[in-house]
Design a protein around this motif. Sequence first.
Motif, PDB file in Angstrom:
ATOM      1  N   ALA A  98       0.837  -1.195   0.000  1.00 55.84           N
ATOM      2  CA  ALA A  98       0.000   0.000   0.000  1.00 55.84           C
ATOM      3  C   ALA A  98       0.876   1.250   0.000  1.00 55.84           C
ATOM      4  O   ALA A  98       0.702   2.157  -0.821  1.00 55.84           O
ATOM      5  N   ALA A  99       1.859   1.290   0.912  1.00 64.53           N
ATOM      6  CA  ALA A  99       2.700   2.480   1.034  1.00 64.53           C
ATOM      7  C   ALA A  99       3.495   2.725  -0.248  1.00 64.53           C
ATOM      8  O   ALA A  99       3.644   3.861  -0.694  1.00 64.53           O
ATOM      9  N   GLU A 100       3.970   1.653  -0.868  1.00 67.16           N
ATOM     10  CA  GLU A 100       4.741   1.821  -2.112  1.00 67.16           C
ATOM     11  C   GLU A 100       3.871   2.398  -3.212  1.00 67.16           C
ATOM     12  O   GLU A 100       4.295   3.270  -3.973  1.00 67.16           O
ATOM     13  N   LYS A 116       9.620   6.436   6.501  1.00 66.11           N
ATOM     14  CA  LYS A 116       8.990   7.730   6.704  1.00 66.11           C
ATOM     15  C   LYS A 116       7.633   7.778   5.991  1.00 66.11           C
ATOM     16  O   LYS A 116       6.647   8.272   6.535  1.00 66.11           O
ATOM     17  N   ILE A 117       7.609   7.230   4.785  1.00 62.94           N
ATOM     18  CA  ILE A 117       6.355   7.215   4.023  1.00 62.94           C
ATOM     19  C   ILE A 117       5.305   6.384   4.771  1.00 62.94           C
ATOM     20  O   ILE A 117       4.165   6.818   4.933  1.00 62.94           O
ATOM     21  N   GLU A 118       5.745   5.223   5.236  1.00 61.88           N
ATOM     22  CA  GLU A 118       4.810   4.372   5.967  1.00 61.88           C
ATOM     23  C   GLU A 118       4.256   5.089   7.197  1.00 61.88           C
ATOM     24  O   GLU A 118       3.075   4.999   7.509  1.00 61.88           O
ATOM     25  N   ALA A 119       5.138   5.829   7.864  1.00 60.04           N
ATOM     26  CA  ALA A 119       4.702   6.566   9.052  1.00 60.04           C
ATOM     27  C   ALA A 119       3.658   7.615   8.685  1.00 60.04           C
ATOM     28  O   ALA A 119       2.616   7.733   9.350  1.00 60.04           O
ATOM     29  N   SER A 120       3.913   8.353   7.586  1.00 60.73           N
ATOM     30  CA  SER A 120       2.947   9.399   7.266  1.00 60.73           C
ATOM     31  C   SER A 120       1.647   8.804   6.740  1.00 60.73           C
ATOM     32  O   SER A 120       0.575   9.378   6.930  1.00 60.73           O
ATOM     33  N   VAL A 121       1.733   7.638   6.067  1.00 63.85           N
ATOM     34  CA  VAL A 121       0.505   6.955   5.641  1.00 63.85           C
ATOM     35  C   VAL A 121      -0.290   6.533   6.872  1.00 63.85           C
ATOM     36  O   VAL A 121      -1.502   6.728   6.947  1.00 63.85           O
ATOM     37  N   ALA A 122       0.425   5.982   7.862  1.00 61.22           N
ATOM     38  CA  ALA A 122      -0.242   5.554   9.094  1.00 61.22           C
ATOM     39  C   ALA A 122      -0.919   6.737   9.777  1.00 61.22           C
ATOM     40  O   ALA A 122      -2.035   6.624  10.299  1.00 61.22           O
ATOM     41  N   GLU A 123      -0.259   7.873   9.712  1.00 59.79           N
ATOM     42  CA  GLU A 123      -0.817   9.086  10.325  1.00 59.79           C
ATOM     43  C   GLU A 123      -2.138   9.482   9.645  1.00 59.79           C
ATOM     44  O   GLU A 123      -3.121   9.806  10.307  1.00 59.79           O
ATOM     45  N   LEU A 124      -2.116   9.405   8.295  1.00 60.79           N
ATOM     46  CA  LEU A 124      -3.331   9.731   7.538  1.00 60.79           C
ATOM     47  C   LEU A 124      -4.465   8.755   7.866  1.00 60.79           C
ATOM     48  O   LEU A 124      -5.613   9.181   8.042  1.00 60.79           O
ATOM     49  N   GLU A 131      -9.020   1.783   7.938  1.00 60.54           N
ATOM     50  CA  GLU A 131      -8.366   0.602   8.481  1.00 60.54           C
ATOM     51  C   GLU A 131      -7.417   0.113   7.405  1.00 60.54           C
ATOM     52  O   GLU A 131      -7.843  -0.311   6.346  1.00 60.54           O
ATOM     53  N   MET A 132      -6.119   0.181   7.703  1.00 59.09           N
ATOM     54  CA  MET A 132      -5.181  -0.104   6.613  1.00 59.09           C
ATOM     55  C   MET A 132      -3.797  -0.397   7.157  1.00 59.09           C
ATOM     56  O   MET A 132      -3.286   0.322   8.014  1.00 59.09           O
ATOM     57  N   ASP A 133      -3.199  -1.492   6.648  1.00 60.58           N
ATOM     58  CA  ASP A 133      -1.815  -1.795   6.983  1.00 60.58           C
ATOM     59  C   ASP A 133      -0.952  -1.346   5.805  1.00 60.58           C
ATOM     60  O   ASP A 133      -1.070  -1.912   4.719  1.00 60.58           O
ATOM     61  N   PRO A 134      -0.114  -0.317   5.993  1.00 60.16           N
ATOM     62  CA  PRO A 134       0.642   0.221   4.855  1.00 60.16           C
ATOM     63  C   PRO A 134       1.571  -0.805   4.205  1.00 60.16           C
ATOM     64  O   PRO A 134       2.019  -0.611   3.085  1.00 60.16           O
ATOM     65  N   THR A 148      -9.435   2.019  -0.474  1.00 61.83           N
ATOM     66  CA  THR A 148      -8.831   2.823   0.580  1.00 61.83           C
ATOM     67  C   THR A 148      -7.442   3.309   0.156  1.00 61.83           C
ATOM     68  O   THR A 148      -7.089   4.471   0.373  1.00 61.83           O
ATOM     69  N   VAL A 149      -6.676   2.405  -0.468  1.00 59.67           N
ATOM     70  CA  VAL A 149      -5.341   2.805  -0.934  1.00 59.67           C
ATOM     71  C   VAL A 149      -5.462   3.946  -1.939  1.00 59.67           C
ATOM     72  O   VAL A 149      -4.720   4.936  -1.883  1.00 59.67           O
ATOM     73  N   GLU A 150      -6.422   3.834  -2.842  1.00 57.70           N
ATOM     74  CA  GLU A 150      -6.617   4.898  -3.837  1.00 57.70           C
ATOM     75  C   GLU A 150      -6.946   6.232  -3.156  1.00 57.70           C
ATOM     76  O   GLU A 150      -6.429   7.278  -3.553  1.00 57.70           O
ATOM     77  N   ILE A 151      -7.787   6.174  -2.150  1.00 60.29           N
ATOM     78  CA  ILE A 151      -8.156   7.418  -1.466  1.00 60.29           C
ATOM     79  C   ILE A 151      -6.936   7.990  -0.737  1.00 60.29           C
ATOM     80  O   ILE A 151      -6.648   9.188  -0.815  1.00 60.29           O
ATOM     81  N   LEU A 152      -6.194   7.106  -0.082  1.00 58.57           N
ATOM     82  CA  LEU A 152      -5.001   7.559   0.644  1.00 58.57           C
ATOM     83  C   LEU A 152      -3.972   8.164  -0.301  1.00 58.57           C
ATOM     84  O   LEU A 152      -3.315   9.147   0.013  1.00 58.57           O
ATOM     85  N   LYS A 153      -3.879   7.533  -1.479  1.00 58.99           N
ATOM     86  CA  LYS A 153      -2.921   8.016  -2.477  1.00 58.99           C
ATOM     87  C   LYS A 153      -3.184   9.490  -2.771  1.00 58.99           C
ATOM     88  O   LYS A 153      -2.274  10.298  -2.886  1.00 58.99           O
ATOM     89  N   ILE A 154      -4.465   9.811  -2.857  1.00 55.64           N
ATOM     90  CA  ILE A 154      -4.839  11.172  -3.213  1.00 55.64           C
ATOM     91  C   ILE A 154      -4.675  12.114  -2.019  1.00 55.64           C
ATOM     92  O   ILE A 154      -4.182  13.237  -2.168  1.00 55.64           O
ATOM     93  N   LEU A 155      -5.043  11.622  -0.837  1.00 58.92           N
ATOM     94  CA  LEU A 155      -4.866  12.463   0.352  1.00 58.92           C
ATOM     95  C   LEU A 155      -3.381  12.736   0.608  1.00 58.92           C
ATOM     96  O   LEU A 155      -2.985  13.835   0.987  1.00 58.92           O
ATOM     97  N   TYR A 156      -2.560  11.720   0.356  1.00 64.12           N
ATOM     98  CA  TYR A 156      -1.125  11.841   0.573  1.00 64.12           C
ATOM     99  C   TYR A 156      -0.539  12.935  -0.315  1.00 64.12           C
ATOM    100  O   TYR A 156       0.398  13.622   0.045  1.00 64.12           O
TER     101      TYR A 156
END
Lengths: 509, 386
Positions: A98-100, A116-124, A131-134, A148-156
Amino acid sequence: MAENIALQLKNISKHFGTIMANRKVDLDLVRGEILAVLGENGSGKTTLMNMIAGIYYPDEGQIFVDGKEATIRSPKDAFEYKIGMIHQHFKLVDIFTAAENIALGMHDEGKFDMAKIEASVAELTEKFGFEMDPRKKIYQMSVSEKQTVEILKILYRGADILILDEPTAVLTPQEIDKLFAVLRRMRESGKSIIIITHKLHEVMAISDRVAVLRRGEHIATVKTAEVSEAELTEMMVGKKISLNIDRTEPKNPTDRLIVKNLNCFSIDGIQKLSSVSFTARSGEILGIAGIAGSGQRELLEAIAGLQHLSGGEITYIDPQTGVEENLRDKTPQQIRELGVRLSFVPEDRLGMGLVGNMDIVDNMMLRSYRRGRSLFLDRKQPSNLADEIIASLEVVTPSSHTPVRRLSGGNVQKVLVGREIAAAPTVLMAAYPVRGLDINSSYMIYNLLNAQKENGVAVIFVGEDLDVLLELCDRILVLCGGKVSGIVEGRKAKKEQVGLMMTKTEGVS
Amino acid sequence: MNEQVKKTRDPFVRITKRDGVTFGKACIVRAVCIAVALLLCAILTVLVTGQNPLVMFATVFKGAFGKGRGFVTLHEAALLLCVSLAVTPAFRMRFWNIGAEGQALIGGLATAVIMFLFHDRMSTFPLVLLMTVSAVVAGAIWGVLPAIFKAHWGTNETLFTLMMNYIAIRLVEWFLKIADKSGSNVVSHSLLGDGIPNLFGVQYLFNIVVVALLTVVLYIYLQYSKHGYEIAVVGESENTARYVGINVRKVIIRTMILSGAICGLAGLLIVGGASHSIDSNIIKGRGFTAIMVSWLGKFNPLYMILTTFLLVFLARGADEVSTICGLNSSFSDILTGIILFFIIGSEFFIHYQMHFNWSFFEREKNDEAGAFSAEKPAQTDEKEEA
């Protein structure tokens, strides 16, 4: 009010060839609201959103972001304006985590630091309640997790305006509830959200305002709280138009095909049909209405022996002998060997019904080439049939040896329908047989279907135009999300009533 | 700002698909391409070697059809055509069998094993029959394995057939070790015997006759039989095949048995009918050249006769050039490469049309002031429509 508008469209038009996908559309999105965009198939919802997201470029009109005119030529431009879109078909790399996937294509300063990316994804995920394991890989995910990954991608990427194209189409009711909870949380944090849907109860449940599109035009934008579902339906389907299709009374209809409790899942495990039951009768046209993807294709393919069913029964009653045959889990070949004359005009004409690179003659024998014991093909009969169909259906073609992919859409359809009718069916199924056809060709197809009905064939017609369904069919079965939401009389039903049934399922969130 | 964006500029070169090119027009395009290829070859020859290019072309021709060469060239073409015919049914089905090399080699190995074991114990006719059966069966097994995996588990046939080649090579090397204790890397004529006798006392005639017959039979099979029709339908669209009730798995497996069997037959002709010896490079890459023959011949056995001759002619001519003109053999490979490149490239011009937009440059100058004009917003839309 004016400074509160996040996104404004003025006079946007877009056409593809001769088809107007959008005509002078005005739309505005207030900061911190959820705006639902509602419309039938082909009403131009997705095209309009694609122009905001930089997939298409408008032919005319202006887009304003935060009150300033914006030029959005690519999804990258859109991100610069903090606009992101979640498409219906996910665009993810299966073997990445997911994080990649979320970090893919980003050019952050400094070293590439996965932790660092995983941390900021977890923060989001924390912030919006996903509910998501990066570190989970995409191919191990359910559809809802992928979304969810798609939505996070955009929020990120820092989007403030999110566009979701039919996000609920692939989700279970529980997942929809979760998604809506997340969307509400995003709204609270000041994001503006556009959600495309054609399910009315979802519009009522989630949106602050609704914009209705019909045939590429913007009909109105209204506050959700001030409008009823019936009013929305009328805006969506419009007033009834008279088409003057001849419709004769069915002559002593008898049961021909009895379908009971069909259940079917797609490869991804999404339920496409749930407990679908109906009876098709001889001498009658049974219409099937529904928003695209409500299970029409699966239903017809199940009857034709092309879908694996997880439950249910399909019974065919022979008109001569009255013998009942069970068609479930039979291949098309086995169905034919039973003596069941089932003709099927599939939705995908060149990808399923015909072979594009073969000429009309070779396409004529697709269904019948096995006839006889000879190892060799008999091209004589198919050749005669081809000439007959070309003459009687006025197929415009240089010769019967022209590859069918060279023909225009209407002529391709005439070849296909002609072949299926020539097989003297007892059951004729046609999926969207007039899609993309001009008026004359459409009427020719209606007349052919009517002639079959008068010959005592049980005709099943899947259509998208409600006006046509209401004037052509004797009964109309309405599908919504793989379920039968009702069967209505074609002569008595109201357009609004069918429209409402198409968009309404039980179990409202 | 917005006004400027609307003036989307067409790119300099736009490529559109053309449909329904007449046969004559296609031939003209091909002829022009070959002429350009020959011209380029001539220029290159003069520049690099200083030789007269006409002499060179004459040598190529002599190499292929000169005294005593014609028949050998014909035989060479027959062998290549045989392997090409083998891959054609699979290709028509869009099953990319690139394992013809291994399938032919395993057929050759089966032939060699039978010859090795029985050449001095059996009379000619039963021996040849046994060789044929074992070669065909061996090739069919090599062909059907990837087909079974593809049909049932959706494995990638390209990788699978390719890897089977290496297994076949290792098996041959193993056989070499067992059959020839001297450590030679060829099992020679003396150990294998005569194999297939000469037809009417003419060397290679048997092979040529067999391939000629096979060409006709396969043409009829593909064009006029129900099996051939099923192959075409499966190749064009598996969905259509399912829709009309064709058992796709069965067709894939059946067709690959056929493809492998013909490869095995090619192995028989090469080992039993020509070399009477075996080594791990006995097929000499024909399994891969066959892909090109079949493709250039549009998977039509009759057209493939032409493309086979073209390729064999070029290869043999190039060999001759390198010996006669005292050039490195790589140079003749370069010339062959140029010609093939142009022949394959001609297909592009037959199917696509190029539109040049000469006003592109003019406008560029005028536009310099308004440097922000749109670069390519319209492009994505065009693709979508197509």
